[in-house]
Scaffold this motif. Structure first.
Motif, PDB file in Angstrom:
ATOM      1  N   UNK A  19       0.838  -1.205   0.000  1.00 28.21           N
ATOM      2  CA  UNK A  19       0.000   0.000   0.000  1.00 28.21           C
ATOM      3  C   UNK A  19       0.873   1.255   0.000  1.00 28.21           C
ATOM      4  N   UNK A  20       1.917   1.243   0.796  1.00 26.88           N
ATOM      5  CA  UNK A  20       2.802   2.414   0.851  1.00 26.88           C
ATOM      6  C   UNK A  20       3.515   2.625  -0.482  1.00 26.88           C
ATOM      7  N   UNK A  21       4.021   1.553  -1.064  1.00 24.24           N
ATOM      8  CA  UNK A  21       4.703   1.657  -2.353  1.00 24.24           C
ATOM      9  C   UNK A  21       3.721   2.100  -3.435  1.00 24.24           C
ATOM     10  N   UNK A  22       2.526   1.510  -3.458  1.00 27.92           N
ATOM     11  CA  UNK A  22       1.491   1.911  -4.411  1.00 27.92           C
ATOM     12  C   UNK A  22       1.212   3.408  -4.289  1.00 27.92           C
ATOM     13  N   UNK A  23       0.986   3.869  -3.069  1.00 28.66           N
ATOM     14  CA  UNK A  23       0.634   5.266  -2.829  1.00 28.66           C
ATOM     15  C   UNK A  23       1.686   6.210  -3.393  1.00 28.66           C
ATOM     16  N   UNK A  24       2.945   5.986  -3.023  1.00 28.59           N
ATOM     17  CA  UNK A  24       3.997   6.917  -3.434  1.00 28.59           C
ATOM     18  C   UNK A  24       4.341   6.786  -4.912  1.00 28.59           C
ATOM     19  N   UNK A  25       4.220   5.588  -5.482  1.00 24.16           N
ATOM     20  CA  UNK A  25       4.432   5.445  -6.928  1.00 24.16           C
ATOM     21  C   UNK A  25       3.313   6.128  -7.710  1.00 24.16           C
ATOM     22  N   UNK A  26       2.081   6.044  -7.210  1.00 15.11           N
ATOM     23  CA  UNK A  26       0.980   6.730  -7.886  1.00 15.11           C
ATOM     24  C   UNK A  26       1.163   8.239  -7.799  1.00 15.11           C
ATOM     25  N   UNK A  27       1.603   8.735  -6.656  1.00 17.38           N
ATOM     26  CA  UNK A  27       1.913  10.170  -6.529  1.00 17.38           C
ATOM     27  C   UNK A  27       2.931  10.562  -7.599  1.00 17.38           C
ATOM     28  N   UNK A  28       3.988   9.764  -7.729  1.00 20.41           N
ATOM     29  CA  UNK A  28       5.031  10.051  -8.712  1.00 20.41           C
ATOM     30  C   UNK A  28       4.485  10.013 -10.141  1.00 20.41           C
ATOM     31  N   UNK A  29       3.711   8.988 -10.463  1.00 16.42           N
ATOM     32  CA  UNK A  29       3.153   8.868 -11.812  1.00 16.42           C
ATOM     33  C   UNK A  29       2.246  10.046 -12.166  1.00 16.42           C
ATOM     34  N   UNK A  32       4.433  13.234 -12.603  1.00 15.65           N
ATOM     35  CA  UNK A  32       5.197  13.204 -13.852  1.00 15.65           C
ATOM     36  C   UNK A  32       4.266  13.379 -15.049  1.00 15.65           C
ATOM     37  N   UNK A  33       3.125  12.692 -15.041  1.00 11.35           N
ATOM     38  CA  UNK A  33       2.176  12.809 -16.152  1.00 11.35           C
ATOM     39  C   UNK A  33       1.652  14.236 -16.270  1.00 11.35           C
ATOM     40  N   UNK A  41       5.769  13.871 -24.636  1.00 10.46           N
ATOM     41  CA  UNK A  41       4.658  12.924 -24.720  1.00 10.46           C
ATOM     42  C   UNK A  41       5.060  11.488 -24.399  1.00 10.46           C
ATOM     43  N   UNK A  42       6.262  11.076 -24.725  1.00 11.53           N
ATOM     44  CA  UNK A  42       6.673   9.700 -24.380  1.00 11.53           C
ATOM     45  C   UNK A  42       6.710   9.526 -22.861  1.00 11.53           C
ATOM     46  N   UNK A  43       7.219  10.516 -22.145  1.00 11.69           N
ATOM     47  CA  UNK A  43       7.253  10.465 -20.679  1.00 11.69           C
ATOM     48  C   UNK A  43       5.834  10.511 -20.129  1.00 11.69           C
ATOM     49  N   UNK A  44       5.009  11.381 -20.705  1.00 16.12           N
ATOM     50  CA  UNK A  44       3.611  11.512 -20.295  1.00 16.12           C
ATOM     51  C   UNK A  44       2.875  10.177 -20.451  1.00 16.12           C
ATOM     52  N   UNK A  45       3.045   9.547 -21.605  1.00 17.16           N
ATOM     53  CA  UNK A  45       2.381   8.269 -21.859  1.00 17.16           C
ATOM     54  C   UNK A  45       2.899   7.168 -20.938  1.00 17.16           C
ATOM     55  N   UNK A  46       4.195   7.118 -20.718  1.00 11.83           N
ATOM     56  CA  UNK A  46       4.765   6.107 -19.828  1.00 11.83           C
ATOM     57  C   UNK A  46       4.223   6.280 -18.407  1.00 11.83           C
TER      58      UNK A  46
END
Length: 186
Positions: A19-29, A32-33, A41-46
Motif C-alpha cells: 500500500x505504501x509503495x502503491x501510494x507513493x508510486x501513484x503520486x510520482x506517476x 510526472x504525467x 509525450x513519451x514520458x507523459x504516456x509512460x
C-alpha cells in the motif's frame, strides 16, 4: 493481516509495504504525467500507462490484500460519509485506524479519476478515438480535476493529523500508526 502492536512503542502496523509503495508510486506517476503533459509525450504516456497498471494492481489488493487495503474495510455508503463529515464540522469525529469514511470515499474518487485519465489517454492512441473531441476533453477535465481531488485529499490528511495528533504522512511512510484507544475505530 490484523494490526499488531510493535514492541515498546505503542504503534501498530496498518499500511502494508504494498500500500505504501502503491501510494507513493501513484503520486510520482500523476506528478510526472501532469508536469509532462503537452511537453514530453513519451514520458507523459509512460507515466499514464504506469498509473493504469498501478490502479489495476490496487483493485486486486482491494479484494485480496491486507486488512486495511481491502475495500470492504473502508468503503462506506453516502450516509456514513455524510454523517462523518457532519461530525468533522462539529469537531466530534472519531479516529479510525484505517481510512475514515471520508478518506475511503476519497480513495475511490482518486482511483476512479486516475483510471479515467489513463483510459481516455490510451483511447487517444487508438484509431477509433484519435482526435475525438469528447475523449480529449474528458482527458483534460479529469487531468485538471485530479488536482482538486489531490488538494482535498491533502487537506483531509492535514486536518485529521491535527485533530487526532498523529502524523499521517509519516504513517504512509512507516506503515505504523498510534495504537487504537477504546474510542477509536479499528
Amino acid at each position: 493481516m490484523d494490526a499488531t502492536v510493535s514492541t515498546g512503542k505503542s504503534l501498530v502496523k496498518v499500511w502494508s509495504p504494498y500500500i505504501r509503495l502503491f501510494h507513493w508510486l501513484l503520486v510520482l506517476c500523476v506528478a510526472v504525467a501532469w508536469l509532462s503533459s503537452g511537453e514530453i509525450m513519451k514520458v507523459h504516456e509512460l507515466a499514464g500507462y504506469s498509473a493504469g497498471i498501478l490502479i489495476a494492481s490496487r483493485l486486486i489488493a482491494g479484494l485480496l490484500g491486507s486488512r486495511y487495503a481491502r475495500f470492504r474495510q473502508f468503503v462506506r455508503g453516502p450516509g456514513a460519509v455524510t454523517e462523518y463529515l457532519a461530525d468533522v464540522a462539529h469537531r466530534r469525529e472519531r479516529r479510525y485506524l484505517g481510512h475514515n469514511p471520508a478518506g475511503g470515499a476519497m480513495v475511490l474518487a482518486l482511483l476512479c479519476c486516475v483510471a479515467g485519465i489513463a483510459l481516455t489517454g490510451w483511447m487517444q492512441t487508438t484509431d477509433a478515438y484519435w482526435g475525438v473531441a469528447w475523449v480529449e476533453d474528458t482527458h483534460k477535465i479529469l487531468g485538471n480535476g485530479i488536482l482538486v481531488l489531490i488538494g482535498l485529499h491533502v487537506g483531509g490528511v492535514l486536518l485529521a493529523s491535527l485533530r487526532h495528533h498523529e502524523n499521517l504522512v509519516r504513517a504512509m511512510v512507516t506503515g505504523r500508526k498510534r495504537a487504537p484507544s477504546r474510542d477509536d475505530i479499528a
